[in-house]
Every structure is written in C-alpha cells, then in structure tokens.
Design a protein around this motif. Sequence first.
Motif, PDB file in Angstrom:
ATOM      1  N   ALA A   1       0.870  -1.178   0.000  1.00  0.00           N
ATOM      2  CA  ALA A   1       0.000   0.000   0.000  1.00  0.00           C
ATOM      3  C   ALA A   1       0.908   1.229   0.000  1.00  0.00           C
ATOM      4  CB  ALA A   1      -0.901  -0.006   1.228  1.00  0.00           C
ATOM      5  N   LEU A   2       0.960   1.948  -1.095  1.00  0.00           N
ATOM      6  CA  LEU A   2       1.958   3.007  -1.269  1.00  0.00           C
ATOM      7  C   LEU A   2       1.850   4.162  -0.275  1.00  0.00           C
ATOM      8  CD1 LEU A   2       2.262   3.126  -5.156  1.00  0.00           C
ATOM      9  CD2 LEU A   2       3.490   1.730  -3.489  1.00  0.00           C
ATOM     10  N   PRO A   3       0.653   4.572   0.160  1.00  0.00           N
ATOM     11  CA  PRO A   3       0.615   5.663   1.142  1.00  0.00           C
ATOM     12  C   PRO A   3       1.310   5.320   2.466  1.00  0.00           C
ATOM     13  CG  PRO A   3      -1.516   5.440   0.074  1.00  0.00           C
ATOM     14  CD  PRO A   3      -0.701   4.232  -0.315  1.00  0.00           C
TER      15      PRO A   3
ATOM     16  N   TYR B   1      -2.294   1.118  -8.681  1.00  0.00           N
ATOM     17  CA  TYR B   1      -1.996   1.262  -7.267  1.00  0.00           C
ATOM     18  C   TYR B   1      -2.470   0.028  -6.491  1.00  0.00           C
ATOM     19  CZ  TYR B   1      -1.658   6.130  -8.759  1.00  0.00           C
ATOM     20  OH  TYR B   1      -1.324   7.292  -9.421  1.00  0.00           O
ATOM     21  N   PRO B   2      -1.580  -0.641  -5.775  1.00  0.00           N
ATOM     22  CA  PRO B   2      -2.018  -1.780  -4.962  1.00  0.00           C
ATOM     23  C   PRO B   2      -3.125  -1.377  -3.990  1.00  0.00           C
ATOM     24  CG  PRO B   2       0.371  -1.771  -5.152  1.00  0.00           C
ATOM     25  CD  PRO B   2      -0.121  -0.472  -5.743  1.00  0.00           C
ATOM     26  N   TYR B   3      -4.145  -2.187  -3.910  1.00  0.00           N
ATOM     27  CA  TYR B   3      -5.331  -1.938  -3.092  1.00  0.00           C
ATOM     28  C   TYR B   3      -6.100  -0.696  -3.551  1.00  0.00           C
ATOM     29  CZ  TYR B   3      -2.601  -4.989  -0.025  1.00  0.00           C
ATOM     30  OH  TYR B   3      -1.844  -6.036   0.477  1.00  0.00           O
ATOM     31  N   GLY B   4      -5.712  -0.113  -4.662  1.00  0.00           N
ATOM     32  CA  GLY B   4      -6.372   1.095  -5.148  1.00  0.00           C
ATOM     33  C   GLY B   4      -6.038   2.327  -4.333  1.00  0.00           C
ATOM     34  N   LYS B   5      -5.042   2.254  -3.460  1.00  0.00           N
ATOM     35  CA  LYS B   5      -4.743   3.340  -2.539  1.00  0.00           C
ATOM     36  C   LYS B   5      -3.738   4.327  -3.135  1.00  0.00           C
ATOM     37  CE  LYS B   5      -5.746   0.758   1.682  1.00  0.00           C
ATOM     38  NZ  LYS B   5      -5.223   0.302   2.999  1.00  0.00           N
ATOM     39  N   ALA B   6      -4.141   5.586  -3.238  1.00  0.00           N
ATOM     40  CA  ALA B   6      -3.255   6.620  -3.786  1.00  0.00           C
ATOM     41  C   ALA B   6      -3.711   7.986  -3.320  1.00  0.00           C
ATOM     42  CB  ALA B   6      -3.240   6.569  -5.305  1.00  0.00           C
ATOM     43  N   GLY B   7      -2.756   8.837  -3.058  1.00  0.00           N
ATOM     44  CA  GLY B   7      -3.005  10.238  -2.749  1.00  0.00           C
ATOM     45  C   GLY B   7      -2.140  11.101  -3.639  1.00  0.00           C
ATOM     46  N   PRO B   8      -2.098  12.392  -3.405  1.00  0.00           N
ATOM     47  CA  PRO B   8      -1.305  13.287  -4.253  1.00  0.00           C
ATOM     48  C   PRO B   8       0.167  12.882  -4.370  1.00  0.00           C
ATOM     49  CG  PRO B   8      -2.792  14.548  -2.870  1.00  0.00           C
ATOM     50  CD  PRO B   8      -2.890  13.130  -2.390  1.00  0.00           C
ATOM     51  N   ARG B   9       0.782  12.423  -3.269  1.00  0.00           N
ATOM     52  CA  ARG B   9       2.194  12.027  -3.324  1.00  0.00           C
ATOM     53  C   ARG B   9       2.403  10.855  -4.267  1.00  0.00           C
ATOM     54  NH1 ARG B   9       5.968   8.631   0.760  1.00  0.00           N
ATOM     55  NH2 ARG B   9       4.200   7.223   0.470  1.00  0.00           N
TER      56      ARG B   9
ATOM     57  N   LEU C   1      -8.382  13.295  -7.763  1.00  0.00           N
ATOM     58  CA  LEU C   1      -7.006  13.253  -8.261  1.00  0.00           C
ATOM     59  C   LEU C   1      -6.997  13.301  -9.790  1.00  0.00           C
ATOM     60  CD1 LEU C   1      -5.723  10.445  -5.872  1.00  0.00           C
ATOM     61  CD2 LEU C   1      -5.221  12.896  -5.708  1.00  0.00           C
ATOM     62  N   ASP C   2      -5.841  13.538 -10.362  1.00  0.00           N
ATOM     63  CA  ASP C   2      -5.672  13.596 -11.820  1.00  0.00           C
ATOM     64  C   ASP C   2      -6.363  12.390 -12.467  1.00  0.00           C
ATOM     65  OD1 ASP C   2      -4.648  13.250 -14.460  1.00  0.00           O
ATOM     66  OD2 ASP C   2      -2.899  14.452 -13.952  1.00  0.00           O
ATOM     67  N   SER C   3      -7.341  12.651 -13.323  1.00  0.00           N
ATOM     68  CA  SER C   3      -8.155  11.567 -13.874  1.00  0.00           C
ATOM     69  C   SER C   3      -7.364  10.605 -14.750  1.00  0.00           C
ATOM     70  CB  SER C   3      -9.332  12.137 -14.671  1.00  0.00           C
ATOM     71  OG  SER C   3      -8.872  12.901 -15.770  1.00  0.00           O
ATOM     72  N   ARG C   4      -6.275  11.055 -15.362  1.00  0.00           N
ATOM     73  CA  ARG C   4      -5.459  10.158 -16.175  1.00  0.00           C
ATOM     74  C   ARG C   4      -4.571   9.271 -15.302  1.00  0.00           C
ATOM     75  NH1 ARG C   4      -3.339  10.049 -21.471  1.00  0.00           N
ATOM     76  NH2 ARG C   4      -5.293  11.039 -22.049  1.00  0.00           N
ATOM     77  N   LEU C   5      -4.238   9.738 -14.113  1.00  0.00           N
ATOM     78  CA  LEU C   5      -3.331   8.990 -13.238  1.00  0.00           C
ATOM     79  C   LEU C   5      -4.041   8.383 -12.034  1.00  0.00           C
ATOM     80  CD1 LEU C   5      -0.188  11.304 -13.374  1.00  0.00           C
ATOM     81  CD2 LEU C   5      -0.625   9.193 -14.643  1.00  0.00           C
ATOM     82  N   ALA C   6      -5.358   8.393 -12.039  1.00  0.00           N
ATOM     83  CA  ALA C   6      -6.150   7.734 -10.983  1.00  0.00           C
ATOM     84  C   ALA C   6      -7.488   7.320 -11.582  1.00  0.00           C
ATOM     85  CB  ALA C   6      -6.347   8.662  -9.789  1.00  0.00           C
TER      86      ALA C   6
END
Length: 235
Positions: free
Chosen positions: A137-139, A170-178, A199-204
Amino acid sequence: MGDEFVLMYHSVAAYAADPYQVTVRPDRFARQMRWLRRNGLRGVSMRELVRARTEGTAGRLVGLTFDDGYADFTTNVMPVLARFGFTATVFVVAGAPGGYNAWDQPGPTKSLMTAEDVRRAADAGMEVASHGLLHRALPDVDEATLASEVDGSREAVARLAGREVDGFCYPYGKAGPREVEAVRAAGYSYACAVRPSTLDSRLAIARTYVGDRDGTARLYAKWLRHRARTARGAR
C-alpha cells in the motif's frame, strides 16, 4: 479519462473458497465477455483505451484490467479474450514472478505469472503493466520505498515483457497526491485506481469491480450506473 467503462478483475479460476472475492469462475467470465460482444462493446487494454480516448474513438470500448498478474491470466483469460477478439491489461507484481499472492495470506494461495507467462502475454497482444514491486500500500511506505515500487517496478516489468511499460495500478487502489506525483514523475502515461476521486483523472482512473456474482443482469446494471454517473459529471 473519466467517462470510459473500465472493468477490474483479478483471478479467473475454479475455486472452493474466495474470502477476498477476487475470483471469477471461467464459465462466468466467458458469459461476461459474451455479454459485452452482444451489446456491441469491445474489450481492450488500457493502452488502447487511453489512445482511443485521445483520438475521440473510445465510444464502444471497455477497458479490461486484471490486477496481481495471476497465472490463470494466461491459462483461463487469454483463450477467452482471443475467442472474442478482445485484449486486456494485466498488472503484474514485478518483484514476484512465478511466486504467489503473499499479500492475501491467510487465504487461498494463488500462483503468479512466471517470466515466461509475462512474455507470452505480451507477445499475444496483451498489455503488461506494473502493479508495484511487492504489492505494498503506497501511502504507507517511505520515499525510498515509493521510488522502488513505482520507478523500479516499471523497469522490472519492461525487462519481463520485453516492451515499454505505459501503465501503473496502485495496490489496493490506494493513492493520494504524493503517489500520483511519483507515478507522473516516473513517466507512466496512465494509472488505475478503484474509486472515483478528485485526483488527476489520467493517473487515478476509476474502475468497476467485477466478481463471480456478476451475471449479465448485474453487469448491465453496473454499466447503466456508470453511464448515469458519467452523465451527471458532464453537466
């Protein structure tokens, strides 16, 4: 991106237990693909969908994505896709070729694609993209680990597939701005999440979960719900 219908699968296989609801039986999957065809829709990889979106030709295309890179993608998914003339994107865990789903333990052990499987999928016209190095989980990771999960996995998947890697999931779909910024800086052209966000629609890119309970009626309902949500967002 934002108005395309993108389906999120994981494993397609017979099973006795599926506590995390990541498995679709092969006969159910085949019926789901048949439903797409009968409704004039064509399943494509995310690379093709992103390109078609840019060209304004994505109207009847549906993104097909498979998280985790399970070995059954080559044995159970690819033959069905070939039957219908579809393609798909498989997001592989770059640090575990030929391994198993350690992140789902305890639970049923599922084999992951080997390096040979990855190359075979790429040679068959499937898009192979990154799901990180170890399905973290990247965050929750520090900056150095984030860099290896995003940058390092892109290089590793490219070596496995013998092709440039455009996409990240993103593993588990978890992503924030970082995390989105890390993906952007690594040079990915798109990234998939799960739920809609600001978040950016192309990157999320949001996706629609598909499970073994999704017969044609439920799949149709999900398609209608997506179209309604898209129509509201366009106002």
